[in-house]
Design an enzyme around this catalytic site. Structure first.
Site, PDB file in Angstrom:
ATOM      1  N   ASP A 203       0.819  -1.209   0.000  1.00 51.90           N
ATOM      2  CA  ASP A 203       0.000   0.000   0.000  1.00 51.90           C
ATOM      3  C   ASP A 203       0.857   1.265   0.000  1.00 51.90           C
ATOM      4  OD1 ASP A 203      -2.730   1.248   0.513  1.00 51.90           O
ATOM      5  OD2 ASP A 203      -1.622   2.020   2.237  1.00 51.90           O
ATOM      6  N   GLU A 264      13.326 -15.059   0.686  1.00 57.52           N
ATOM      7  CA  GLU A 264      13.573 -16.111   1.682  1.00 57.52           C
ATOM      8  C   GLU A 264      12.594 -17.264   1.495  1.00 57.52           C
ATOM      9  OE1 GLU A 264      13.157 -14.150   5.479  1.00 57.52           O
ATOM     10  OE2 GLU A 264      14.711 -12.664   4.978  1.00 57.52           O
TER      11      GLU A 264
HETATM   12  C1  GLC Z   1      -3.852   3.581  -0.478  1.00 54.13           C
HETATM   13  C2  GLC Z   1      -5.150   2.817  -0.442  1.00 54.13           C
HETATM   14  C3  GLC Z   1      -6.232   3.746   0.037  1.00 54.13           C
HETATM   15  C4  GLC Z   1      -5.887   4.238   1.415  1.00 54.13           C
HETATM   16  C5  GLC Z   1      -4.506   4.877   1.424  1.00 54.13           C
HETATM   17  C6  GLC Z   1      -4.029   5.069   2.818  1.00 54.13           C
HETATM   18  O1  GLC Z   1      -3.868   4.601  -1.421  1.00 54.13           O
HETATM   19  O2  GLC Z   1      -5.424   2.258  -1.692  1.00 54.13           O
HETATM   20  O3  GLC Z   1      -7.485   3.113   0.060  1.00 54.13           O
HETATM   21  O4  GLC Z   1      -6.831   5.167   1.838  1.00 54.13           O
HETATM   22  O5  GLC Z   1      -3.548   4.054   0.791  1.00 54.13           O
HETATM   23  O6  GLC Z   1      -3.694   3.834   3.377  1.00 54.13           O
END
Ligand code: GLC
Length: 535
Positions: A203, A264
């Protein structure tokens, strides 16, 4: 390394499950792991090779799981570790791989690390986050803005410093320059890899590390050009160029280090969320990330010429070893049907599933779901709650999945339970139940396309050449010689005649059930919005 390693993600397809909205398994109106377990057959029947689950960790849910308060715990609304293990086992038994959302950029402010960081300036975890003194006038250290609007710095009165948060104040950013943070977050990866997870969608990875000198970001209004495309940037009115808060020079090295954890284990992978210019995305897919997620189709003007240019630009930008991939929708952006119109959805999905590279399908796209309007009083997404009525909210694209045609909540949750987001009365007509038995439905078409991908090497591995394009159509060739395929998509509401080399017969059409048809000598006339595969 086994020769088959990586085939599942290189040649297969991903299906993104936004867990809160997929299936409620414990009658509380909110999707969970038991629900995912119940619906694994649907995912397997689609013919994808991997399922990517949005965060299922312990979380106060201010960003519905993207605010993690316990990295190695399953959030109680989502289930427990035993259920998680069953989901992984159930997926593997069906030949599906499981990819988890991994949220390294920030934690929840409820995370024990951050609580400790708040306790005093010399708390063990203080330096795990980004703390800075105020300017002499008391204002934040610089102009950095949050992806959800407002300053990215929040002042903590008791300890007299500001902390940085790329997103909500309740999502403090981790300090990835600190080796202890790296080691702890790598241990988190190992925890889930040990449980059998096949990889991670990382993310907000383009924001992982920030300028050490804290230089001010330039503003777009000063004439600067944004290098950040879409993504969380689409959920704010702040027009700031993330020059010093995203894609810093240290990022590739850090990703390479992250990937050593993946190495790993046998046959696992990393894919990263990057809202950057296409060339930069392509470049970041060489080291560290197996898949550098390419969101460019989401913002593409939906006409043949622009699409052809985009496609050619992307493949040209990919350095050797960088694996192509395409995303058409996700939980952050308006749904496909609402962006380009329902009638264009079959053609768009045909494009997604026949372009060279790994496709990611967003749950509900196989049904052609449009955005579901959410009344102000029922808004849940923080982007909406912070800036109501500006159209920044992401609730509409997170509508609960309609499984059944009749009950009032379309089988997502029992009739007497209030779903966490409204399910419109029209949901049932898009449901899996109402499309499953209809060989002409979008769901059936998507299954056919994914089957063709599995069967035909030209789609899995073949090269791609654009044959022709104008605003109303796009045609390209996959593979070469005997086994090559032509993909032709009509983007207009009128018939379009598309020429191709050689004589060919129809293999698949978005419009009718066509088997081995007549030979077409060098051209085909497509019905309005039709997509066709010709061999
Ligand atoms: C990314 C995710 C989104 C979230 C953001 C903060 O962009 O896709 O949904 O709000 O990260 O974690």
């Amino acid at each position: 390394m086994n020769a088959q390693n990586g085939r599942w993600w290189r040649e297969g397809a991903f299906y993104q499950v936004y867990v809160p909205s997929f299936q409620d398994g414990d009658a509380d109106g909110f999707g969970d792991l038991r629900g995912v377990e119940r619906r694994l057959d649907h995912i397997a029947a689609l013919g994808v090779t991997a399922v990517w689950l949005s965060p299922i960790y312990a979380s106060p849910l201010l960003d519905f799981g993207y605010d993690v308060s316990g990295h190695t715990e399953v959030g109680t609304v989502f289930g427990d570790l035993a259920t998680f293990d069953r989901v992984v086992r159930g997926a593997h038994d069906r030949g599906l791989r499981v990819v988890l959302d991994y949220v390294p950029q920030h934690t929840s402010s409820e995370h024990p690390w951050f609580r400790d960081a708040l306790s005093s300036r010399d708390g063990t975890h203080r330096d795990w986050y980004l703390w800075h003194d105020p300017k002499p006038d008391g204002s934040p250290p610089n102009n950095w803005a949050s992806a959800f609007g407002g300053p990215a710095w929040t002042f903590h009165e008791p300890t007299g410093q500001y902390y940085y948060h790329a997103h909500l104040p309740e999502q403090p950013s981790l300090n990835w320059r600190n080796p202890a943070v790296r080691e702890a977050m790598f241990e988190v990866m190992r925890f889930w890899l040990d449980r059998g997870v096949d990889g991670f969608r990382v993310d907000a990875v383009w924001r992982l590390i920030k300028d050490a000198r804290l230089r001010d970001n330039p503003m777009m209004d000063d004439g600067g050009e944004s290098f950040e495309i879409g993504g969380a940037g689409a959920h704010t009115t702040v027009r700031q160029i993330q020059k010093y808060t995203a894609d810093q020079p240290e990022l590739p090295g850090l990703l390479a280090q992250m990937h050593t954890v993946i190495d790993e284990y046998d046959d696992r992978m990393l894919m990263g969320e990057l809202h950057l210019k296409l060339e930069r995305v392509a470049a970041l897919g060489t080291r560290g990330l197996d898949i550098a997620m390419n969101f460019s189709l989401i913002d593409a003007p939906w006409n043949g010429l622009d699409l052809a240019k985009l496609i050619q630009r992307y493949y040209a930008a990919l350095p050797p070893g960088s694996h192509p991939n395409w995303v058409l929708s996700n939980h952050d952006r308006s749904r496909l049907a609402s962006r380009i119109g329902t009638e264009r959805v079959p053609g768009a999905l045909a494009l997604l599933l026949t372009l060279k590279g790994t496709p990611t399908l967003y749950y509900g796209d196989e049904l052609g779901l449009p955005d579901a309007p959410v009344d102000a009083g029922r808004a849940r997404d923080c982007a909406e709650l912070r800036a109501p009525g500006l159209g920044l909210g992401r609730d509409p694209q997170r509508m609960p999945m309609p499984w059944e045609a009749t009950p009032s909540h379309a089988g997502f949750t029992p009739d007497d339970v209030e779903p966490w987001l409204p399910i419109p009365a029209w949901a049932g007509q898009f449901s899996v139940e109402s499309q499953e038995l209809d060989s002409r439905s979008l769901l059936s078409r998507v299954r056919e396309l994914l089957k063709l991908r599995r069967e035909l090497a030209a789609l899995r591995q073949g090269g791609i050449t654009v044959l022709s394009a104008d605003p109303d159509h796009l045609a390209y060739l996959r593979g070469d010689g005997e086994n090559s395929l032509v993909v032709a998509v009509n983007l207009s509401d009128r018939d379009q005649t598309v020429a191709f080399p050689g004589s060919r017969s129809t293999l698949w059409s978005s419009h009718a059930t066509v088997g081995e048809g007549d030979r077409l000598p060098g051209a085909v006339t497509l019905a309005p919005f039709e997509a066709r595969l010709l061999r």
